[in-house]
Design an enzyme around this catalytic site. Structure first.
Site, PDB file in Angstrom:
ATOM      1  N   GLU A  50      60.012  42.147  66.028  1.00 26.55           N
ATOM      2  CA  GLU A  50      60.569  41.523  67.234  1.00 26.55           C
ATOM      3  C   GLU A  50      59.561  41.628  68.364  1.00 26.55           C
ATOM      4  O   GLU A  50      58.928  42.664  68.538  1.00 26.55           O
ATOM      5  CB  GLU A  50      61.842  42.252  67.748  1.00 26.55           C
ATOM      6  CG  GLU A  50      63.038  42.154  66.867  1.00 26.55           C
ATOM      7  CD  GLU A  50      64.239  42.958  67.419  1.00 26.55           C
ATOM      8  OE1 GLU A  50      64.332  43.165  68.646  1.00 26.55           O
ATOM      9  OE2 GLU A  50      65.068  43.382  66.599  1.00 26.55           O
TER      10      GLU A  50
ATOM     11  N   GLU B  73      72.384  34.973  73.224  1.00 27.45           N
ATOM     12  CA  GLU B  73      73.563  35.448  72.485  1.00 27.45           C
ATOM     13  C   GLU B  73      74.566  36.076  73.450  1.00 27.45           C
ATOM     14  O   GLU B  73      74.314  37.130  74.016  1.00 27.45           O
ATOM     15  CB  GLU B  73      73.125  36.455  71.416  1.00 27.45           C
ATOM     16  CG  GLU B  73      72.241  35.825  70.347  1.00 27.45           C
ATOM     17  CD  GLU B  73      71.574  36.877  69.454  1.00 27.45           C
ATOM     18  OE1 GLU B  73      72.286  37.577  68.720  1.00 27.45           O
ATOM     19  OE2 GLU B  73      70.329  36.996  69.514  1.00 27.45           O
TER      20      GLU B  73
ATOM     21  N   LYS C  96      76.062  39.852  73.219  1.00 28.70           N
ATOM     22  CA  LYS C  96      75.231  41.036  73.440  1.00 28.70           C
ATOM     23  C   LYS C  96      75.613  41.640  74.799  1.00 28.70           C
ATOM     24  O   LYS C  96      76.320  41.006  75.580  1.00 28.70           O
ATOM     25  CB  LYS C  96      73.744  40.652  73.412  1.00 28.70           C
ATOM     26  CG  LYS C  96      73.297  40.137  72.045  1.00 28.70           C
ATOM     27  CD  LYS C  96      71.803  40.268  71.854  1.00 28.70           C
ATOM     28  CE  LYS C  96      71.438  41.709  71.524  1.00 28.70           C
ATOM     29  NZ  LYS C  96      70.024  41.908  71.250  1.00 28.70           N
TER      30      LYS C  96
ATOM     31  N   GLU D 157      69.745  41.216  78.116  1.00 26.78           N
ATOM     32  CA  GLU D 157      69.953  41.218  76.659  1.00 26.78           C
ATOM     33  C   GLU D 157      70.467  39.865  76.135  1.00 26.78           C
ATOM     34  O   GLU D 157      70.210  39.503  74.996  1.00 26.78           O
ATOM     35  CB  GLU D 157      70.958  42.306  76.271  1.00 26.78           C
ATOM     36  CG  GLU D 157      70.390  43.715  76.336  1.00 26.78           C
ATOM     37  CD  GLU D 157      69.483  44.040  75.157  1.00 26.78           C
ATOM     38  OE1 GLU D 157      69.807  43.622  74.034  1.00 26.78           O
ATOM     39  OE2 GLU D 157      68.461  44.700  75.366  1.00 26.78           O
TER      40      GLU D 157
END
Ligand code: NAG
Ligand code: NAG
Length: 337
Positions: A257, A309, A312, A317
């Site tokens: 990542e 997302e 999250k 985040e």
């Protein structure tokens, strides 16, 4: 004649992979309640010539969509499964039976990752046993060539500056050492999540934004003979140093990542900064320059993440995506340069 044909086919396959599979992939996180169907997502990756993807858990719809796509997959297990995977070989067998074997003809498994950022945590002691049992189950299924690893964050490092001083923390060391031995013995990669963004926001006194964002054209950090123009390379070389000290100097690093949020942190997390970071990251990796410590050694890298997302934790985040859930770009990133 047949042998010659097989040989030619194999050679073509190898060349095809070298030419086509870029070094940069994406993380397919699914912590959103508004994300498109996996089949649409895989089609999106194909349309963008993205040839690698990492899944955090074995989502069957995603695996099915990946069949025949030519996209290489890092497949993760959930941290919650590590204890069962490690203590019960039959659990590991059924995991492989359910999630790997049915897809193994048509999906190229780059690697299986036992957990994500499980070290240090309560899950940590289960990681190596889980890796061993997964490997054993793969070997039994004649899929022993698929590497088995685990994914760590840089929290496993006790020291990372300067890069040559990189070493695992005392806490992580006991867990890491036998894992490193396993990776070396099985010729499997070390998967590490590398975020100059978090290093920068935690230490803005000592780190400049330009250094964190690949925006320097001169050496910023000198470490003996080596000079660093970006924090990404410095972090990776700290990991190489830690691996060497743990007997793993032959081990290949994969950056599982890396990324930059585009919102929710003032002037730092902006679309312009995220776009600069990710484009420069991809160009850097595809340039195959390696790092000062290991020049010329290409580092396979996965951008976090495809989507913003919404399930999250609130804040940055939720803002790491290259795409909104409706599949329009948050900003443009060029994968093929
Ligand atoms: C990148 O560096 C250039 C030249 O030093 C500077 O003008 C520019 O503001 C920097 N960009 C960002 C986004 O920091
Ligand atoms: C997609 O979503 C983004 C963010 O919500 C929005 O700004 C954009 O207009 C949407 N695009 C389309 C084509 O609906």
């Amino acid at each position: 004649m047949n042998q010659l044909l097989c040989f030619t086919a194999a050679l073509c396959l190898i060349l095809f992979n070298i030419c086509v599979a870029g070094l940069v992939g994406v993380n397919y996180g699914m912590l959103g309640n508004n994300l498109p169907l996996p089949s649409e997502v895989i089609a999106l990756l194909k349309s963008r010539e993205i040839t690698r993807v990492r899944l955090f858990d074995p989502n069957h719809d995603a695996l099915q969509a990946l069949e025949g796509s030519g996209i290489d997959v890092i497949l993760g297990t959930l941290n919650q499964d590590l204890q069962n995977l490690g203590s019960d070989l039959s659990f590991a067998r059924s995991w492989v039976q359910d999630n790997v074997i049915p897809y193994s003809e048509a999906v190229m498994f780059r690697c299986i990752s036992a957990g994500n950022e499980a070290i240090p945590s309560d899950f940590a002691v289960h990681v190596l046993p889980a890796m061993r049992n997964l490997k054993a189950a793969l070997v039994e299924a004649n899929l022993g060539e698929i590497p088995v690893s685990t994914t760590v964050s840089t929290a496993v490092l006790g020291n990372s500056y300067p890069p040559s001083h990189g070493e695992f923390s005392n806490e992580a060391s006991t867990i890491m050492k036998p894992i490193i031995e396993f990776l070396a013995a099985t010729k499997s990669p070390f998967l590490v999540n590398v975020y100059p963004y978090f290093a920068y926001i935690n230490d803005q006194q000592d780190i400049s934004l330009d250094y964190a964002m690949f925006n320097c054209s001169e050496v910023v950090v000198k470490d003996g003979q080596l000079g660093y123009m970006n924090l990404f390379d410095a972090i990776i070389d700290a990991v190489y140093s830690a691996l060497e000290k743990a007997g793993g100097d032959s081990i290949v690093i994969v950056v599982s990542e890396s990324g930059w949020p585009s919102k929710e942190n003032g002037d730092i997390a902006t679309i312009a900064n995220a776009q600069m970071y990710n484009n420069k990251l991809i160009a850097h990796v595809n340039g195959a320059s390696g790092t000062p410590k290991r020049p010329g050694r290409s580092i396979e890298t996965y951008v976090f993440a495809i989507f913003n997302e919404n399930l999250k934790p609130p804040g940055t985040e939720q803002q790491f995506g290259l795409f909104y859930p409706n599949m329009t770009e948050v900003y443009h990133v060029e994968f093929t340069h």
